[in-house]
Design a protein around this motif. Structure first.
Motif, mmCIF file in Angstrom:
data_model
loop_
_atom_site.group_PDB
_atom_site.id
_atom_site.type_symbol
_atom_site.label_atom_id
_atom_site.label_comp_id
_atom_site.label_asym_id
_atom_site.label_seq_id
_atom_site.Cartn_x
_atom_site.Cartn_y
_atom_site.Cartn_z
ATOM 1 N N TRP A 25 0.816 -1.208 0.000
ATOM 2 C CA TRP A 25 0.000 0.000 0.000
ATOM 3 C C TRP A 25 0.855 1.266 0.000
ATOM 4 N N GLN A 76 -11.184 2.509 4.435
ATOM 5 C CA GLN A 76 -9.838 2.191 3.945
ATOM 6 C C GLN A 76 -9.166 1.153 4.834
ATOM 7 N N GLN A 84 -10.446 -2.250 3.996
ATOM 8 C CA GLN A 84 -9.836 -2.736 2.763
ATOM 9 C C GLN A 84 -8.400 -3.198 3.022
ATOM 10 N N SER A 144 -8.229 -6.646 4.643
ATOM 11 C CA SER A 144 -8.389 -7.784 3.745
ATOM 12 C C SER A 144 -7.097 -8.066 2.990
ATOM 13 N N ILE A 193 -13.536 -5.439 4.175
ATOM 14 C CA ILE A 193 -14.337 -5.246 2.960
ATOM 15 C C ILE A 193 -13.399 -5.238 1.760
ATOM 16 N N HIS A 194 -13.961 -5.565 0.615
ATOM 17 C CA HIS A 194 -13.236 -5.428 -0.652
ATOM 18 C C HIS A 194 -14.106 -4.556 -1.536
ATOM 19 N N SER A 195 -13.707 -3.322 -1.703
ATOM 20 C CA SER A 195 -14.547 -2.359 -2.418
ATOM 21 C C SER A 195 -13.735 -1.673 -3.509
ATOM 22 N N PRO A 196 -13.756 -2.218 -4.733
ATOM 23 C CA PRO A 196 -12.976 -1.607 -5.811
ATOM 24 C C PRO A 196 -13.569 -0.310 -6.342
ATOM 25 N N SER A 199 -10.880 1.022 -8.687
ATOM 26 C CA SER A 199 -9.565 0.414 -8.485
ATOM 27 C C SER A 199 -9.505 -0.931 -9.187
ATOM 28 N N THR A 256 -5.759 3.194 -8.912
ATOM 29 C CA THR A 256 -7.021 3.832 -8.529
ATOM 30 C C THR A 256 -7.190 5.111 -9.328
#
Length: 282
Positions: free
Chosen positions: A134, A184, A187, A190, A225-228, A248, A260
Motif C-alpha cells: 500500500w 480504507q 480494505q 483484507s 471489505i473489498h470495495s474496488p 480500483s 485507482t
C-alpha cells in the motif's frame, strides 16, 4: 472456478509439466531405454519434492486436497516452473502467490513504460498506483496536486494508510474522514491477511497502534471489505469541495499492484473546477 474444476485443472497441469521434464533436466540419472513414456515418473516428482507418492498421486487424480504454500514451492522447483507457471499453480491450488523468494517483497515495484504512459494520459483524472504494501509507487500530475504527492515523500509518507491516520493535512482533505478512514482500514485489513507473515506489515501495524488512537480503537474490530469502487468527497484548500467516484483494479503486469482512478461526479461542478485548475492538454 468451481472447486471440482479447479482440482481437475490442477491435476492436468501437474501431469503436463511432469511429462515434459526429462530425468536429466531434473538432475537424475536414468536409462531412457527403460522408460515407456517421456518425462518424470510420479514417484520421482514426489521424492524430489519431499512428499509421499500416495499424496502426490491423489493430486494428479484431481482429488480435493488442500495444498500448502511449502508444497507448492517444492513442486515449482522440482518441475522447473517459470514465473507465470508458478503463479498459475498457486491460483489453481487456491493459494495467494507469495512474493518472489529471491527478492525482498515490495523492494522492486516499478511499473512498465506502457502503464506509466496510461497513467500520465489520464491527465483530467487523479490516478495513482499502490504496491503490495500500500505504498504509492506512481501517480499523475493532477493526483499530485489534489492529494499532495511528491517525489520527496519518505517511505512512511508514501503509505496510504499511514497518510490517512498520521498526516493531519491529508486527513483534512476528506469531508467525512471517519467513514473514509474506516473503509480504507477495512480494505487494508483484507489485504493484510494475505501478507500477515511479512515483518514489514507487522511493523507498520505496530507503529500505527502506538501512534493513532483511531487506529488503535478500530484495528481490533477486524472489519473487512473489498470495495474496488466508491465515492469520496474532498475539501481541497484551493478548489473547494470535490465530489468524485473512484475505481480500483489490479495491473496485469503484477496483480498485487492496484491502480485507482478518480472521476468527477456528474452535476457537482467538480469537473469544471478540475478543468479550470488543470486545463486540458491540446
Amino acid at each position: 472456478m468451481k472447486d471440482s474444476i479447479r482440482h481437475k485443472e490442477l491435476a492436468d497441469f501437474l501431469q503436463t509439466r511432469r511429462k515434459r521434464l526429462s530425468p536429466q533436466e531434473a538432475g537424475l540419472r536414468s536409462d531412457s531405454t527403460r522408460r515407456r513414456t517421456p518425462g518424470l515418473r510420479r514417484e520421482e516428482v514426489a521424492a524430489l519434492s519431499g512428499i509421499s507418492l500416495t499424496w502426490y498421486t491423489s493430486l494428479e487424480q484431481g482429488r480435493e486436497i488442500r495444498v500448502s504454500e511449502q508444497v507448492l514451492e517444492s513442486l515449482s522447483r522440482t518441475l522447473k516452473l517459470d514465473k507465470d507457471e508458478r503463479s498459475y499453480l498457486f491460483a489453481l491450488a487456491g493459494q495467494w502467490l507469495p512474493g518472489d523468494p529471491e527478492s525482498d517483497a515490495g523492494s522492486n515495484e516499478a511499473i512498465s513504460p506502457a502503464t506509466k504512459l496510461i497513467l500520465d494520459e489520464l491527465h483530467r483524472f487523479p490516478a495513482y498506483i499502490v504496491g503490495r504494501r500500500w505504498n504509492i509507487v506512481a501517480w499523475n500530475r493532477i493526483a499530485a496536486e489534489v492529494f499532495g504527492y511528491s517525489d520527496d515523500m519518505n517511505d512512511r509518507e508514501r503509505n496510504v494508510v499511514w497518510r490517512m491516520f498520521m498526516m493531519e493535512e491529508y486527513r483534512q482533505l476528506f469531508v467525512d474522514w471517519e467513514n473514509i478512514a474506516k473503509g480504507q482500514l477495512a480494505q487494508f485489513r483484507s489485504f493484510y491477511g494475505k501478507f500477515a507473515d511479512d515483518p514489514w506489515y507487522n511493523n507498520l501495524v505496530e507503529q500505527l497502534l502506538k501512534s493513532s488512537k483511531e487506529f488503535e480503537m478500530w484495528w481490533p474490530q477486524h472489519e473487512v471489505i473489498h470495495s474496488p469502487e466508491g465515492r469520496k468527497e474532498l475539501h481541497h484548500p484551493r478548489l473547494g469541495v470535490l465530489s468524485m467516484d473512484y475505481s480500483s483494479f489490479s495491473l496485469a503486469e503484477d496483480h498485487s499492484m492496484i491502480m485507482t482512478v478518480f472521476t468527477p461526479q456528474a452535476h457537482t461542478g467538480t469537473m469544471e473546477k478540475l478543468d479550470r485548475f488543470f486545463p486540458a492538454r491540446v
